[in-house]
Design a protein around this motif. Structure first.
Motif, PDB file in Angstrom:
ATOM      1  N   PRO A  20       0.831  -1.204   0.000  1.00  0.00           N
ATOM      2  CA  PRO A  20       0.000   0.000   0.000  1.00  0.00           C
ATOM      3  C   PRO A  20       0.875   1.268   0.000  1.00  0.00           C
ATOM      4  O   PRO A  20       1.902   1.305   0.675  1.00  0.00           O
ATOM      5  N   ASP A  21       0.436   2.251  -0.800  1.00  0.00           N
ATOM      6  CA  ASP A  21       1.102   3.556  -0.889  1.00  0.00           C
ATOM      7  C   ASP A  21       2.288   3.625  -1.840  1.00  0.00           C
ATOM      8  O   ASP A  21       2.895   4.672  -1.992  1.00  0.00           O
ATOM      9  N   ALA A  22       2.628   2.505  -2.470  1.00  0.00           N
ATOM     10  CA  ALA A  22       3.765   2.539  -3.399  1.00  0.00           C
ATOM     11  C   ALA A  22       3.420   3.315  -4.671  1.00  0.00           C
ATOM     12  O   ALA A  22       4.310   3.742  -5.404  1.00  0.00           O
ATOM     13  N   GLY A  23       2.100   3.483  -4.918  1.00  0.00           N
ATOM     14  CA  GLY A  23       1.700   4.286  -6.078  1.00  0.00           C
ATOM     15  C   GLY A  23       0.913   3.514  -7.126  1.00  0.00           C
ATOM     16  O   GLY A  23       0.836   3.934  -8.277  1.00  0.00           O
ATOM     17  N   LYS A  24       0.280   2.413  -6.721  1.00  0.00           N
ATOM     18  CA  LYS A  24      -0.443   1.580  -7.684  1.00  0.00           C
ATOM     19  C   LYS A  24      -1.605   2.336  -8.337  1.00  0.00           C
ATOM     20  O   LYS A  24      -1.778   2.275  -9.554  1.00  0.00           O
ATOM     21  N   THR A  25      -2.370   3.036  -7.520  1.00  0.00           N
ATOM     22  CA  THR A  25      -3.508   3.779  -8.069  1.00  0.00           C
ATOM     23  C   THR A  25      -3.012   4.823  -9.057  1.00  0.00           C
ATOM     24  O   THR A  25      -3.545   4.977 -10.158  1.00  0.00           O
ATOM     25  N   THR A  26      -1.975   5.535  -8.651  1.00  0.00           N
ATOM     26  CA  THR A  26      -1.421   6.576  -9.505  1.00  0.00           C
ATOM     27  C   THR A  26      -0.894   5.973 -10.806  1.00  0.00           C
ATOM     28  O   THR A  26      -1.178   6.473 -11.893  1.00  0.00           O
ATOM     29  N   LEU A  27      -0.159   4.903 -10.708  1.00  0.00           N
ATOM     30  CA  LEU A  27       0.395   4.270 -11.911  1.00  0.00           C
ATOM     31  C   LEU A  27      -0.726   3.800 -12.850  1.00  0.00           C
ATOM     32  O   LEU A  27      -0.670   4.026 -14.049  1.00  0.00           O
ATOM     33  N   GLY A  47     -12.322   6.938  -7.665  1.00  0.00           N
ATOM     34  CA  GLY A  47     -12.389   8.105  -6.816  1.00  0.00           C
ATOM     35  C   GLY A  47     -11.443   8.150  -5.648  1.00  0.00           C
ATOM     36  O   GLY A  47     -11.583   8.971  -4.770  1.00  0.00           O
ATOM     37  N   LYS A  48     -10.436   7.300  -5.635  1.00  0.00           N
ATOM     38  CA  LYS A  48      -9.536   7.346  -4.497  1.00  0.00           C
ATOM     39  C   LYS A  48      -8.904   8.730  -4.351  1.00  0.00           C
ATOM     40  O   LYS A  48      -8.690   9.211  -3.259  1.00  0.00           O
ATOM     41  N   HIS A  49      -8.586   9.324  -5.473  1.00  0.00           N
ATOM     42  CA  HIS A  49      -7.968  10.643  -5.407  1.00  0.00           C
ATOM     43  C   HIS A  49      -8.964  11.742  -5.754  1.00  0.00           C
ATOM     44  O   HIS A  49      -8.596  12.849  -6.053  1.00  0.00           O
ATOM     45  N   GLN A  50     -10.226  11.391  -5.745  1.00  0.00           N
ATOM     46  CA  GLN A  50     -11.235  12.387  -6.069  1.00  0.00           C
ATOM     47  C   GLN A  50     -11.988  12.751  -4.816  1.00  0.00           C
ATOM     48  O   GLN A  50     -12.021  12.001  -3.858  1.00  0.00           O
ATOM     49  N   MET A 138      10.585   0.865 -10.295  1.00  0.00           N
ATOM     50  CA  MET A 138      10.975   1.589  -9.087  1.00  0.00           C
ATOM     51  C   MET A 138      10.346   2.971  -9.207  1.00  0.00           C
ATOM     52  O   MET A 138      10.746   3.779 -10.056  1.00  0.00           O
ATOM     53  N   ASN A 139       9.365   3.228  -8.371  1.00  0.00           N
ATOM     54  CA  ASN A 139       8.570   4.454  -8.489  1.00  0.00           C
ATOM     55  C   ASN A 139       9.041   5.543  -7.520  1.00  0.00           C
ATOM     56  O   ASN A 139       9.846   5.290  -6.638  1.00  0.00           O
ATOM     57  N   LYS A 140       8.518   6.719  -7.707  1.00  0.00           N
ATOM     58  CA  LYS A 140       8.757   7.886  -6.851  1.00  0.00           C
ATOM     59  C   LYS A 140      10.191   8.382  -6.917  1.00  0.00           C
ATOM     60  O   LYS A 140      10.740   8.843  -5.911  1.00  0.00           O
ATOM     61  N   MET A 141      10.804   8.302  -8.097  1.00  0.00           N
ATOM     62  CA  MET A 141      12.173   8.785  -8.230  1.00  0.00           C
ATOM     63  C   MET A 141      12.276  10.296  -8.072  1.00  0.00           C
ATOM     64  O   MET A 141      13.362  10.828  -7.882  1.00  0.00           O
ATOM     65  N   ASP A 142      11.139  10.978  -8.179  1.00  0.00           N
ATOM     66  CA  ASP A 142      11.171  12.430  -7.959  1.00  0.00           C
ATOM     67  C   ASP A 142      11.332  12.768  -6.487  1.00  0.00           C
ATOM     68  O   ASP A 142      11.476  13.918  -6.103  1.00  0.00           O
ATOM     69  N   ARG A 143      11.292  11.726  -5.664  1.00  0.00           N
ATOM     70  CA  ARG A 143      11.512  11.940  -4.229  1.00  0.00           C
ATOM     71  C   ARG A 143      12.865  11.341  -3.851  1.00  0.00           C
ATOM     72  O   ARG A 143      13.371  10.484  -4.556  1.00  0.00           O
ATOM     73  N   PRO A 144      13.428  11.746  -2.734  1.00  0.00           N
ATOM     74  CA  PRO A 144      14.707  11.146  -2.321  1.00  0.00           C
ATOM     75  C   PRO A 144      14.568   9.631  -2.278  1.00  0.00           C
ATOM     76  O   PRO A 144      13.629   9.101  -1.694  1.00  0.00           O
ATOM     77  N   SER A 255       8.572   7.873 -12.221  1.00  0.00           N
ATOM     78  CA  SER A 255       7.813   8.611 -11.220  1.00  0.00           C
ATOM     79  C   SER A 255       6.391   8.746 -11.746  1.00  0.00           C
ATOM     80  O   SER A 255       6.127   9.495 -12.679  1.00  0.00           O
ATOM     81  N   ALA A 256       5.518   7.954 -11.164  1.00  0.00           N
ATOM     82  CA  ALA A 256       4.150   7.896 -11.689  1.00  0.00           C
ATOM     83  C   ALA A 256       3.461   9.249 -11.569  1.00  0.00           C
ATOM     84  O   ALA A 256       2.753   9.674 -12.472  1.00  0.00           O
ATOM     85  N   ILE A 257       3.721   9.930 -10.474  1.00  0.00           N
ATOM     86  CA  ILE A 257       2.948  11.149 -10.251  1.00  0.00           C
ATOM     87  C   ILE A 257       3.300  12.228 -11.275  1.00  0.00           C
ATOM     88  O   ILE A 257       2.449  12.999 -11.695  1.00  0.00           O
ATOM     89  N   THR A 258       4.556  12.259 -11.705  1.00  0.00           N
ATOM     90  CA  THR A 258       4.942  13.261 -12.698  1.00  0.00           C
ATOM     91  C   THR A 258       4.856  12.681 -14.109  1.00  0.00           C
ATOM     92  O   THR A 258       5.178  13.354 -15.071  1.00  0.00           O
TER      93      THR A 258
HETATM   94  P1  G4P Z   1      -1.393   2.854  -3.729  1.00  0.00           P
HETATM   95  O1  G4P Z   1      -2.525   2.783  -4.703  1.00  0.00           O
HETATM   96  O2  G4P Z   1      -0.268   1.943  -4.066  1.00  0.00           O
HETATM   97  O3  G4P Z   1      -1.783   2.756  -2.289  1.00  0.00           O
HETATM   98  O4  G4P Z   1      -0.713   4.294  -3.875  1.00  0.00           O
HETATM   99  P2  G4P Z   1      -1.276   5.644  -4.464  1.00  0.00           P
HETATM  100  O5  G4P Z   1      -1.219   5.643  -5.937  1.00  0.00           O
HETATM  101  O6  G4P Z   1      -2.542   5.998  -3.793  1.00  0.00           O
HETATM  102  O7  G4P Z   1      -0.121   6.603  -3.985  1.00  0.00           O
HETATM  103  C1  G4P Z   1       0.172   6.772  -2.604  1.00  0.00           C
HETATM  104  C2  G4P Z   1       0.731   8.165  -2.387  1.00  0.00           C
HETATM  105  O8  G4P Z   1       1.968   8.276  -3.105  1.00  0.00           O
HETATM  106  C3  G4P Z   1      -0.154   9.266  -2.922  1.00  0.00           C
HETATM  107  O9  G4P Z   1       0.064  10.390  -2.122  1.00  0.00           O
HETATM  108  C4  G4P Z   1       0.416   9.529  -4.291  1.00  0.00           C
HETATM  109  O10 G4P Z   1       0.134  10.818  -4.751  1.00  0.00           O
HETATM  110  C5  G4P Z   1       1.891   9.337  -4.032  1.00  0.00           C
HETATM  111  N1  G4P Z   1       2.655   8.963  -5.219  1.00  0.00           N
HETATM  112  C6  G4P Z   1       2.390   7.992  -6.142  1.00  0.00           C
HETATM  113  N2  G4P Z   1       3.345   7.965  -7.087  1.00  0.00           N
HETATM  114  C7  G4P Z   1       4.239   8.909  -6.769  1.00  0.00           C
HETATM  115  C8  G4P Z   1       5.444   9.381  -7.374  1.00  0.00           C
HETATM  116  O11 G4P Z   1       5.899   8.917  -8.397  1.00  0.00           O
HETATM  117  N3  G4P Z   1       6.088  10.389  -6.714  1.00  0.00           N
HETATM  118  C9  G4P Z   1       5.625  10.956  -5.587  1.00  0.00           C
HETATM  119  N4  G4P Z   1       6.327  11.929  -5.044  1.00  0.00           N
HETATM  120  N5  G4P Z   1       4.486  10.553  -4.990  1.00  0.00           N
HETATM  121  C10 G4P Z   1       3.811   9.550  -5.586  1.00  0.00           C
HETATM  122  P3  G4P Z   1      -0.937  10.804  -0.966  1.00  0.00           P
HETATM  123  O12 G4P Z   1      -0.383  12.026  -0.364  1.00  0.00           O
HETATM  124  O13 G4P Z   1      -1.201   9.624  -0.087  1.00  0.00           O
HETATM  125  O14 G4P Z   1      -2.248  11.051  -1.729  1.00  0.00           O
HETATM  126  P4  G4P Z   1      -2.630  12.323  -2.575  1.00  0.00           P
HETATM  127  O15 G4P Z   1      -3.188  13.245  -1.589  1.00  0.00           O
HETATM  128  O16 G4P Z   1      -1.375  12.820  -3.231  1.00  0.00           O
HETATM  129  O17 G4P Z   1      -3.622  11.824  -3.555  1.00  0.00           O
END
Ligand code: G4P
Length: 522
Positions: A20-27, A47-50, A138-144, A255-258
């Motif tokens: 959980p929280d690794a970014g599956k929903t975002t990806l 709607g997780k992020h809605q 390997m996700n979230k490379m935009d973070r440390p 980095s899924a988010i970006t």
């Molecule tokens: P999950 O389904 O695996 O549980 O993960 P989810 O995509 O919900 O992502 C968990 C948190 O990590 C979210 O932040 C999401 O925005 C963030 N995240 C996902 N991918 C990346 C990435 O590549 N880089 C960074 N920096 N963050 C990422 P949150 O604060 O829990 O939710 P939100 O308020 O941003 O929606």
């Protein structure tokens, strides 16, 4: 090439495994963006992020988890990626495990700041048991993030699979500059703009070239060369067959988010992941190109949408061509049924489909016939020999708060059992009070919540102290007073309070053989 063969060849069916929280929903959302089908992230995954309220289960919102799951499709350059959504919370592991039965390969998503986490490890093991190949992001490379070599080493050490980087990250966090593709020696530079977009890739025949140096700066350039030299020396060359045989996992960074590195990763999945594979059934191996339509139900879900208060069976097509309105055979009951309203589920929307192929998932409104693990065929009697069932670790007797074992009480329990939310057992003394077993605590809460909200039956749970279930193989019986119960298929199981008690009972009961998994039904 026949239509069926070309449809099979363009499909890939995957699930994402992650903690959980690794970014599956975002990806998932970002991958869907590439299909052009949706234009805004957040529009699909319920709607997780809605901020809008999801009809399906307030519990999901209250806890910020995704309980519901369905199948999504990315249509990209003529290829189709079916993503079977897996619920992220560890308490819903049974559901997740079953979904893994329905895919041909998995995407392992790791948070590059955290590496391999507990839930990833569990799910990885299921993929291993099933023998499906795994591709890693390997996700979230935009973070440390942690050092790339250290992360690869952790994958090898904890998961026991060779991790072969196909791309290499340049920097991380605020210094994340991009990724270098080892296969075509091309740098994909990352530009921090409002949209955090790709710069056009800088192609460099000679990685020592000045172009690369100026694109990422002296320091990053020297570090990249040093890393790559080391990687070339130490890590074996990638071969697709080794990936398909699960001897290695190709690793990508992004980095899924970006959005960065995600399209590149999508292309890699489509290039590498296997097309729909043969399945082993009771009647032998079924090839996807077989002319007989065969599919199996990997998931049943009730009341997904208040507008459609019904139950949906999710069917993975194994072979042949599915056509709307076709008559099908249901081997478990021996009945024939007409599949009149097959649909695709897109977020919370449904769309009727006329035809579907191996690797696809279709939703069928459930006339109370289909259970998790059932097959549906055109004519044969093929069943799945070993659909995973997990040994419950939490038990309760379920009492109706009204005191009456009403019709709706029984119906709720029966339907939730069919969905696989709970497992039902009966006690040797034939008590009418249902004995319910689950794998995780949240599963029990969900059961009680759904009984009240969907069946209007408040329940009282009388917790029992058992934490281990072992099915009996053969004729031996415990010679202590450990309770023997029967599952819904009539198979005997013993309930224990601890591992220690299992050893104790086995030592004292001659001929008693136990199994963590129920014996196959002949
Ligand atoms: P999950 O389904 O695996 O549980 O993960 P989810 O995509 O919900 O992502 C968990 C948190 O990590 C979210 O932040 C999401 O925005 C963030 N995240 C996902 N991918 C990346 C990435 O590549 N880089 C960074 N920096 N963050 C990422 P949150 O604060 O829990 O939710 P939100 O308020 O941003 O929606």
């Amino acid at each position: 090439m026949s239509d069926l063969t070309s449809e099979i060849n363009r499909r890939r069916t995957v699930a994402i495994i992650s903690h959980p929280d690794a970014g599956k929903t975002t990806l998932t959302e970002k991958l869907l963006l590439y299909s052009g089908a949706i234009h805004q992230a957040g529009a699909v995954t319920g709607g997780k992020h809605q901020s809008t309220t999801s009809d399906w289960m307030e519990i999901e919102q209250q806890r910020g988890i995704s309980v519901s799951s369905s199948a999504m499709r990315v249509d990209y350059n003529g290829l189709l990626l079916n993503i079977l959504d897996t619920p992220g919370h560890q308490d819903f592991s049974e559901d997740t495990y079953r979904t893994l039965m329905a895919v041909d390969s998995a995407i392992m998503l790791l948070d590059a700041g955290r590496g391999v986490q507990e839930q990833t490890l569990k799910l990885f093991k299921v993929c291993r048991d099933r023998g499906i190949p795994i591709i890693t992001l390997m996700n979230k490379m935009d973070r440390p993030s942690r050092d790339p070599l250290e992360l690869l080493d952790e994958v090898e050490q904890t998961l026991g699979i060779t991790a072969i980087p196909r791309t290499w990250p340049i920097g991380n966090g605020p210094d994340f500059r991009g990724i270098f593709d080892r296969t075509n020696q091309t740098l994909y530079a990352f530009e921090r703009t409002v949209g955090n977009r790709y710069k056009a890739p800088v192609s460099i025949g000679d990685i020592r070239g000045a172009e690369l140096r100026s694109a990422i700066g002296d320091l990053a350039h020297d570090k990249l060369l040093e890393d790559l030299e080391f990687v070339d020396h130490v890590i074996p060359t990638f071969e697709r067959d080794a990936y398909l045989n699960e001897e290695c996992t190709p690793v990508y960074w992004g980095s899924a988010i970006t959005n960065f590195g995600i399209e590149h990763f999508l292309q890699a999945i489509l290039d590498l992941a296997p097309t729909p594979q043969p399945f082993t059934m009771s009647t032998g191996t079924i090839e996807p190109s077989s002319d007989e339509f065969v599919g199996f139900v990997y998931k049943v879900q009730a009341n997904m949408n208040k507008a459609h208060r019904d139950r949906i069976s999710f069917l993975r097509i194994v072979s042949g061509t599915f056509e709307r309105g076709m008559s099908a055979h249901h081997p478990r009951s021996g009945r024939e049924t007409k599949l009149t309203y097959p649909f695709e589920i897109f977020g919370r929307e449904r769309k009727i489909i006329d035809v579907a192929y191996p690797g696809d998932v279709i939703g069928l409104t459930n006339p109370g016939l289909f259970q998790v693990g059932d097959t549906i065929t055109e004519r044969s009697s093929a069943t799945i020999p070993s659909f995973p069932r997990f040994a419950p670790e939490i038990y309760a007797k379920v009492w109706p708060a009204t005191g009456s074992f009403s019709k709706s009480f029984r119906k709720g329990i029966e339907q939730l059992r069919e969905e696989g939310v709970i497992q039902m057992f009966t006690e040797a003394d034939g008590s009418p009070v249902p004995l319910v077993g689950v794998v995780g605590e949240l599963q029990m809460e969900l059961f009680a919540w759904r009984m009240e909200n969907e069946y209007n039956e408040q329940v009282r749970l009388e917790r029992l102290p058992y934490t281990r279930t072992r099915w009996i193989v053969g004729d031996g019986r415990p010679s202590t007073n450990a309770p023997v119960v029967h599952d819904d298929q009539g198979r005997a199981a013993v309930l224990f309070k601890s591992d220690w008690e299992i050893d104790y009972v086995v030592q004292r009961s001659e001929g008693l053989q136990l199994s963590e998994k129920p014996p196959a039904i002949a």
